[in-house]
Scaffold this active site. Sequence first.
Site, PDB file in Angstrom:
ATOM      1  N   GLU A 142     -21.788  -5.970 -30.430  1.00 25.99           N
ATOM      2  CA  GLU A 142     -21.714  -6.384 -29.033  1.00 25.99           C
ATOM      3  C   GLU A 142     -20.459  -5.819 -28.369  1.00 25.99           C
ATOM      4  O   GLU A 142     -20.513  -5.304 -27.262  1.00 25.99           O
ATOM      5  CB  GLU A 142     -21.715  -7.916 -28.923  1.00 25.99           C
TER       6      GLU A 142
ATOM      7  N   HIS B  81     -26.787   0.069 -26.894  1.00 26.36           N
ATOM      8  CA  HIS B  81     -27.435  -0.405 -28.120  1.00 26.36           C
ATOM      9  C   HIS B  81     -28.434   0.627 -28.626  1.00 26.36           C
ATOM     10  O   HIS B  81     -28.581   0.833 -29.826  1.00 26.36           O
ATOM     11  CB  HIS B  81     -28.173  -1.723 -27.864  1.00 26.36           C
TER      12      HIS B  81
ATOM     13  N   HIS C 123     -24.923  -1.395 -21.120  1.00 27.07           N
ATOM     14  CA  HIS C 123     -24.746  -2.132 -22.372  1.00 27.07           C
ATOM     15  C   HIS C 123     -26.013  -2.004 -23.235  1.00 27.07           C
ATOM     16  O   HIS C 123     -25.939  -1.748 -24.436  1.00 27.07           O
ATOM     17  CB  HIS C 123     -24.453  -3.604 -22.046  1.00 27.07           C
ATOM     18  N   GLU C 124     -27.162  -2.154 -22.611  1.00 25.73           N
ATOM     19  CA  GLU C 124     -28.429  -2.069 -23.357  1.00 25.73           C
ATOM     20  C   GLU C 124     -28.683  -0.648 -23.854  1.00 25.73           C
ATOM     21  O   GLU C 124     -29.103  -0.440 -24.985  1.00 25.73           O
ATOM     22  CB  GLU C 124     -29.602  -2.537 -22.487  1.00 25.73           C
TER      23      GLU C 124
END
Lengths: 186, 420
Positions: free
Chosen positions: B229, B149, B145-146
């Site tokens: 997100e 980003h 997930h990071e």
Amino acid sequence: MTVLIILLVVAAVVVIFFVSNYNSLVRFRNQVKNAWSQIDVQLKRRHDLIPNLIETVKGYMTHEKETLENITRARSEAMKASSGSVGDVAKAESSLSGAMGQFYVVVENYPDLKANENFLSLQEELTSTENKISFSRQNYNDQVLFYNNKIEMFPSNIIAGMFNFTKDEFFEVKTEAERQAPKVQF
Amino acid sequence: MWQIIQSNKRKSVLLFILIGIVLLALGALVGASFFGEGGFIIGLSFALILWTILSSVSYFSGSKLLLKISNATEVSKNVHPQLFNVVEEMTIAAGLPKMPKVYIINDQAPNAFATGRDPSNCAVAITAGLLTQLNRDELQGVIAHEIAHIKNRDILFMTFAGVMLGSIVLISQIFLRGMWFTGGGGRYKSRDSGGGQAQMIIMIVAIVFAILSPILTQMLYFAISRRREYLADASGARFTRYPEGLASALEKLSQNKYTLKSANKVTAGLFIVNPLNKKGMKLSDLTSTHPPISERIKILRNMNNGAGYNDYQLAFNKVKNKSSAIIPSSEIKKAERISKREGSADDKTMSKKKTQRELGDLMMNVNGYVFLACVCGLKLKFPPGFKEPQVKCPKCGREHKVPLAELAAVTGAINEGVKK
């Protein structure tokens, strides 16, 4: 005069067409090479880790001689194949993965081993290496697909034929065990 | 992917300008209310200078600033090999040019964030609390997930917005407190008797704007960040090919009962889940940076057919009961088949006591302690700067050689990190 200019323009267009197509073919080919070297690094890392693993578990797994021998054999075979074609490498590595899978199943019966810190850190390294292999394989196959498409498609196929660009092989996993990503149990 | 990156870059520029306008307006109004009409220009130019400085600061060292505020320490592989491996795996899966730097935040509240300027200058940070709670698959989900980003170019936007938001909050706070102490109009008001009325109006407008601008900026920021997100969740599922990992990590995050000490309104938008949220609170209000966790989990668990972008979009439509495009159409059109993989059986159901002990060890490790296992089962822990060459095990009395070389190396590495 006008005829000369027209001829010059046509020649320029042809040259630009050749150069740009040739260059993009070279770029794609280099991307495939680069992607392959990423896989290669991880495969070598796995080959380096396995002797340490065998050394660590030997004392514990006295009844699993066969499993360990299988791994050793598959490893040396994979190392032999590493200079060969992509297909050969893929096949040898798949059987190594299969042997490792067997090993992970057997490990379940040795609780002492699963408490050994040295073993746990080796296990972590191996799991990670296998993951890296499967992630970089995806990338490699994508690059090969781009490159092969470029070779087959018009008009770049003319240039590819003239300068001998050949299609690359996909890194495909053959065994059922490898098709599902490494299932590690400990 | 290209379309996502482009649209994110465009939005970052938009936000950059919008926040700039808010900042300039705030500066002009504050200036005018303190110094009369001439102050309009003074305030405006002051704000312009501030805006320029802040933009360059957040571009060149915003990530360092945020990491510092969050109390994060850069770590090397020996502190937590698994974390390093997972970051490396996700770097490969996302096709980033370089592995991000890895930071651990000394806090037991579970959370994580990514920051930086572009994929070559970036970092991921994770709290020690989260690290000890997750198993390998879940950790992979969080890191994916990071990394998503970073890959989607969200980090510059988030870092920039964090720094800007912080300074707008600061200016309006200074102004409002200043008003409190000078008792309203300021010294210059009485001299300019003709403009008294106009001055008063500007004054009131300035106060209202000073109160509203932080909220306004925050809303601007949040409006754009919620979709990011979802998108990062989708990319995370695709990178790991295992949506359940992220889903169950989010579940653990949602059961958190600690508040992250170093987080505040400014840095909240950076984290994987809202760090200021306490257990039991609903996150569905307007100013929330993040979509409700329960919804994110539900979407991930509804990805039945695969781990591709189109699978995420389908699951999203099903859960939300409407079809708003989360994934750019170019990615959907490709309709790639990314099959899910099986999870590893590494379950981390440790007792509470053991989790606490591991957490303590990890924090000590981050701070430069070196461990030595005694044969009797006791773990000897040496603090940085320990000098004695020999030590007796307090439990069984065996003599041990203190690993001084290792201690010196670790301490040296930490000092170097501080200097940097």
